[in-house]
Design an enzyme around this catalytic site. Structure first.
Site, short mmCIF file in Angstrom:
data_model
loop_
_atom_site.label_atom_id
_atom_site.label_comp_id
_atom_site.label_asym_id
_atom_site.label_seq_id
_atom_site.Cartn_x
_atom_site.Cartn_y
_atom_site.Cartn_z
N TYR A 280 0.83 -1.22 0.00
CA TYR A 280 0.00 0.00 0.00
C TYR A 280 0.86 1.26 0.00
O TYR A 280 1.87 1.32 0.69
CB TYR A 280 -0.89 0.01 1.25
CG TYR A 280 -1.74 1.25 1.32
CD1 TYR A 280 -2.91 1.34 0.60
CD2 TYR A 280 -1.32 2.35 2.06
CE1 TYR A 280 -3.68 2.49 0.62
CE2 TYR A 280 -2.08 3.51 2.10
CZ TYR A 280 -3.26 3.56 1.37
OH TYR A 280 -4.01 4.71 1.39
N TRP B 37 1.21 5.64 -1.78
CA TRP B 37 0.91 6.62 -2.84
C TRP B 37 1.92 6.60 -3.98
O TRP B 37 1.65 7.13 -5.05
CB TRP B 37 0.84 8.01 -2.22
CG TRP B 37 -0.53 8.36 -1.76
CD1 TRP B 37 -1.28 7.70 -0.83
CD2 TRP B 37 -1.34 9.44 -2.23
NE1 TRP B 37 -2.50 8.32 -0.68
CE2 TRP B 37 -2.55 9.40 -1.52
CE3 TRP B 37 -1.15 10.47 -3.16
CZ2 TRP B 37 -3.58 10.32 -1.73
CZ3 TRP B 37 -2.16 11.39 -3.36
CH2 TRP B 37 -3.36 11.30 -2.65
P1 PGD Z 1 3.86 8.02 1.39
O1 PGD Z 1 4.69 8.89 2.25
O2 PGD Z 1 3.13 8.65 0.27
O3 PGD Z 1 2.82 7.37 2.40
O4 PGD Z 1 0.83 6.36 3.43
P2 PGD Z 1 1.85 6.14 2.21
O5 PGD Z 1 2.61 4.88 2.47
O6 PGD Z 1 1.13 6.25 0.92
O7 PGD Z 1 4.73 6.78 0.89
C1 PGD Z 1 5.05 6.58 -0.43
C2 PGD Z 1 6.42 5.99 -0.55
O8 PGD Z 1 6.65 5.70 -1.91
C3 PGD Z 1 7.54 6.94 -0.11
O9 PGD Z 1 8.45 6.26 0.71
C4 PGD Z 1 8.21 7.34 -1.43
O10 PGD Z 1 9.59 7.61 -1.32
C5 PGD Z 1 7.97 6.08 -2.26
N1 PGD Z 1 8.00 6.31 -3.71
C6 PGD Z 1 7.65 7.42 -4.37
N2 PGD Z 1 7.80 7.22 -5.70
C7 PGD Z 1 8.25 5.95 -5.88
C8 PGD Z 1 8.57 5.17 -7.02
O11 PGD Z 1 8.45 5.57 -8.15
N3 PGD Z 1 9.00 3.90 -6.80
C9 PGD Z 1 9.13 3.39 -5.55
N4 PGD Z 1 9.56 2.13 -5.45
N5 PGD Z 1 8.83 4.12 -4.45
C10 PGD Z 1 8.37 5.38 -4.61
C11 PGD Z 1 -0.16 7.32 3.40
C12 PGD Z 1 -1.31 6.90 4.34
O12 PGD Z 1 -0.96 7.23 5.69
C13 PGD Z 1 -2.59 7.52 4.01
S1 PGD Z 1 -3.07 7.55 2.36
C14 PGD Z 1 -3.45 7.98 4.95
S2 PGD Z 1 -4.86 8.84 4.52
C15 PGD Z 1 -3.27 7.71 6.38
N6 PGD Z 1 -3.44 8.88 7.17
C16 PGD Z 1 -3.10 8.85 8.46
C17 PGD Z 1 -3.67 9.70 9.47
O13 PGD Z 1 -4.57 10.51 9.21
N7 PGD Z 1 -3.19 9.61 10.72
C18 PGD Z 1 -2.25 8.72 11.06
N8 PGD Z 1 -1.82 8.66 12.33
N9 PGD Z 1 -1.69 7.90 10.15
C19 PGD Z 1 -2.09 7.92 8.87
N10 PGD Z 1 -1.51 7.07 7.97
C20 PGD Z 1 -2.00 6.90 6.62
#
Ligand code: PGD
Length: 767
Positions: free
Chosen positions: A109, A111
């Site tokens: 999972y 983004w």
């Molecule tokens: P990101 O930081 O977007 O968080 O959680 P999510 O895991 O989606 O992580 C994306 C990762 O992908 C990053 O490490 C980035 O470096 C990597 N990445 C980016 N591009 C690429 C690529 O091309 N290839 C590869 N291999 N990696 C890549 C988000 C999630 O957190 C979400 S959606 C929500 S809504 C939640 N919200 C909360 C909240 O409200 N409160 C708490 N306490 N916790 C939450 N967690 C949740």
């Protein structure tokens, strides 16, 4: 170097690399409100935390696969791509032969980055499907609770989550906007896949100019732009359902509910009314009752209900409201309340969900499917609700409830993650560390040494989107943007596609995985197949070559006027909802039959375990709201300039009311220790009267930076709130994420605090 087109989840732009290696970013010329977080891209290419080479955890390399509590605490060894992929292919074969494909967890999972072809999860899922399948995850951390409960109420989630009433319709027709959770402007800059024109800030400004009456119901005053002059109802966190029930109760006792609408379009209202009036439990859910729970004056509740019934009223609830224990209830109660007002399906009336949660909700862009990479059909049917990852790893073979079924956690041996950061997004990170010690092997593909990468056995360096060719567009985006390569890959980084193609070659599935195409040939193939479908429908779409050199294609047919459930209202027989009754289910016999004590058959107030009115608050008297950050997307580019500028003493900023700070001897800029019985963190104090007393706010996404083993390893020195949050599901119905709220205590940190180290790479041994 000339500027080249690209896009990101937070906006389209052009970019070039300066002589010093930093990226120059210019927002798309048609973007009326570019996202401030574009500034994080400047240092994206050469940040010290870029992963330079494939690396394997020393313990895994020396002792082979197996559960290991040293995972996340050990140094890495730099290896060649050939060595990494050879070893990994052997391990993949072993797992499949000894344990079967369901022992591979590939939910992955997250983004990831914009870009339809190089989308990390699509690439990984395609690879795993061709390898014979994998245990997957279902739903999202964003709105996974609504996704499960909405089908029981209105027959599906898509219309509510994606096709809600449009902002122009709301601006033109709404008299009163009742915003549970507000409409936080910081979030509207983001849409998964990309957004070329940020329309929503403009629509919010129009609401203010038109003088639409706005009721902000939130513990945080800045959950809505100040220009809207909203009336602030500083509700006690986690009590919105009680307020909604009292508003509904007031409508009943004052005779202000719309019986004709309820008869024609809804099922189960009588059962709900009995509950509101307290017929069976002896507790009328009246304004006085709700006042004791919400700490809002009863007279204000009654006045708001009267006003809602007298004008065209639009009720919105943010997704954050369902990211708490019993998160189904505020969603269901809001729909029941809107149904009682009888305005669902009328322009500017009814309800919406996710306004201010993301940029595409209410946006006017076209609802267009853009080209994408197919992952195929996973032959393994095993899945978990996404937020149950730690439970699955810790308790294989255990049963749990989910949406009317009883499921069993599979035994996972190999975890492969690409494009997500569970050591940012999951709750109770210290528990997650224990869970991540269980599998035989953990593989992470990421451009950066995130906390998740540091908890892996194999770390495979991925490129960032500026280092590859792609195209991108998000839901309701106005453009498909060509993403040109702006820089060569960093060090030994490879595209996710190339990494997985290398693994596929060693496993004998390369031809199926790549279909013999290069990435450029894939782009052309995906685009031209999509173009053919559009040409057949009469749209004028340029050839791939023209699109690529123009740098963008403006998507046809934006939809300015849209009212959720207008068709259903106009003819509830022809447009019956796919619920058992064909109507809006204010009470659901199906949900009632599941027999869940934490999600009964109609909206109800159920006391959560982490709220200011409960016994736990005696030990931890402050309610922390862990919401989305304004300076970055989740944890992405936390090392970027905009994110770093908002830190206080290098740590994430925590906002607290001066009346909470003073008795604790805390002043602006102090390092504070935020604690409960799951862990603790250090953050930098910011004092503010923009939030109600008793509430503190710390956004998610500061990279998890625990102290080394041997010291207080449960302390994150950087300020990730998920060391404190509970790994509890919303309910047995949806098993959603509850990370938004947690009870804590805060103290000033005296002495020299331990330094933040996550901004440097871990120790990687060169042989
Ligand atoms: P990101 O930081 O977007 O968080 O959680 P999510 O895991 O989606 O992580 C994306 C990762 O992908 C990053 O490490 C980035 O470096 C990597 N990445 C980016 N591009 C690429 C690529 O091309 N290839 C590869 N291999 N990696 C890549 C988000 C999630 O957190 C979400 S959606 C929500 S809504 C939640 N919200 C909360 C909240 O409200 N409160 C708490 N306490 N916790 C939450 N967690 C949740």
């Amino acid at each position: 170097m000339s500027l080249r087109p690209s896009t990101s989840h937070w906006g389209a732009f052009s970019a070039a690399v300066n002589a010093d290696g930093r990226v120059r970013v210019v927002p798309h010329p048609e973007d009326p409100a570019p996202a401030p977080m574009l500034g994080n891209l400047t240092d994206t290419l050469h940040h010290p935390t870029r992963v330079a080479t494939p690396a394997i955890r020393r313990g895994w390399l020396e002792c082979g696969p197996g559960p290991d509590p040293a995972r996340g605490h050990e140094e890495f060894v730099a290896v060649s791509w050939d060595e990494a992929l050879d070893l990994l292919a052997t391990e993949y074969r072993r797992i499949r032969d000894e344990h079967g494909n369901q022992a591979i967890f590939g939910g992955s999972y997250g983004w990831a980055s914009a870009g339809r072809f190089h989308h990390a999860q699509s690439q990984l899922h395609r690879f795993l499907t061709m390898f014979g399948g994998f245990t997957s995850s279902r739903n999202t951390y964003s709105n996974g609770t609504s996704t499960v409960v909405l089908p029981h109420i209105v027959g599906g989630a898509t219309d509510v989550l994606r096709n809600g009433s449009s902002w122009p319709t709301i601006v033109a027709n709404t008299d009163l906007l009742v915003a549970f959770g507000g409409v936080p402007q910081k979030n509207v800059f983001v849409t998964p896949g990309g957004v070329t024109r940020h329309h929503t800030p403009g629509f919010l400004a129009q609401l203010g100019e038109k003088g639409v009456d706005v009721a902000l119901i939130s513990p945080l005053r800045n959950d809505i732009p100040a220009s809207l002059n909203a009336r602030w109802y500083p509700i006690r966190p986690a009590t919105d359902t009680a307020l909604m029930l009292a508003l509904a109760h007031t409508l009943v006792v004052k005779g202000l509910h719309d019986n004709a609408f309820l008869d024609r379009y809804c099922a189960g209202y009588e059962e709900f009314e009995r509950y509101l009036l307290g017929v069976d439990d002896g507790v009328p859910k009246n304004a006085a009752w709700a006042s004791a729970i919400t700490e809002l004056p009863a007279a204000d509740i009654v006045a708001l209900a009267r006003r809602m019934a007298s004008v065209r009223t639009f009720i919105t609830i943010t997704w954050s409201l369902q990211r708490i224990e019993h998160g189904e209830q505020p969603v269901w109660a809001a729909i029941a309340l809107a149904a009682m007002l009888g305005q669902i399906g009328l322009p500017g009336g009814g309800f919406g969900h996710g306004y201010g949660s993301m940029g595409d909700t209410g946006d006017i862009g076209p609802d267009f499917r853009v080209p994408y990479l197919s992952s195929g059909i996973n032959p393994v049917r095993e899945f978990i609700p996404v937020a149950r990852i730690a439970d699955m790893l810790l308790h294989p073979g255990t049963s749990y409830d989910y949406d009317g079924t009883v499921r069993t956690y599979p035994e996972i041996r190999l975890v492969h993650w690409a494009g997500g950061n569970p050591f940012h997004h999951h709750q109770d990170l210290n528990r997650l560390r224990t869970a991540f010690a269980r599998p035989d092997t953990v593989v992470v593909q990421d451009p950066y040494w995130t906390a998740t990468a540091r908890h892996a056995d194999f770390v495979l360096p991925a490129t960032v989107s500026l280092e590859r060719e792609d195209f991108g567009s998000g839901r309701r985006d106005t453009h498909l943007i060509a993403m040109h390569r702006v820089a060569e890959p960093f060090a030994k980084a490879r595209d996710d596609h190339e990494i997985l193609a290398g693994l596929a070659a060693r496993l004998g599935i390369e031809e199926r995985f790549t279909e013999g195409r290069s990435p450029r040939a894939w782009l052309e193939h995906l685009y031209e197949s999509w173009r053919k479908q559009l040409l057949d429908k009469g749209f004028d779409v340029p050839s791939f070559v023209d699109f690529w050199w123009t740098g963008e294609y403006r998507l046809p047919a934006p939809q300015a006027d849209r009212t959720l459930f207008a068709d259903f209202r106009s003819d509830p027989v022809a447009h019956r909802l796919p619920t058992p009754s064909g109507k809006i289910e204010i009470a659901s016999a199906r949900v009632r039959a599941f027999g869940y004590d934490d999600c009964p058959g109609h909206p109800a107030w159920i006391e959560p375990s982490e709220w200011l009115g409960g016994p736990r608050a005696a030990r931890f008297p402050l309610q922390l709201i862990a919401n989305q950050p304004s300076t970055r997307l989740h944890s992405q580019l936390d090392g970027g300039a905009v994110s770093q500028a908002a830190k206080v003493t290098g740590r994430e900023a925590i906002r607290m009311h001066p009346d909470d700070a003073r008795p604790r001897g805390i002043a602006e800029g102090n390092v504070v220790r935020v604690v409960n019985d799951r862990g603790s963190l250090l953050a930098g104090a910011v004092l503010s009267t923009e939030l109600r007393q008793g509430v503190v706010q710390l956004p998610t996404g500061a990279w998890f930076d625990p102290l080394p083993q041997g010291s207080d390893a449960a302390l994150c020195v950087h300020g990730n709130p998920n060391v404190l949050t509970a790994d509890l599901p919303t309910s047995r119905l949806s098993q959603g994420c509850t990370g938004q709220h947690v009870l804590v205590e805060i103290e000033r940190y005296d002495g020299t605090p331990p330094p933040v180290t996550i901004d440097r790479p871990p120790r990687v041994i060169r042989r």
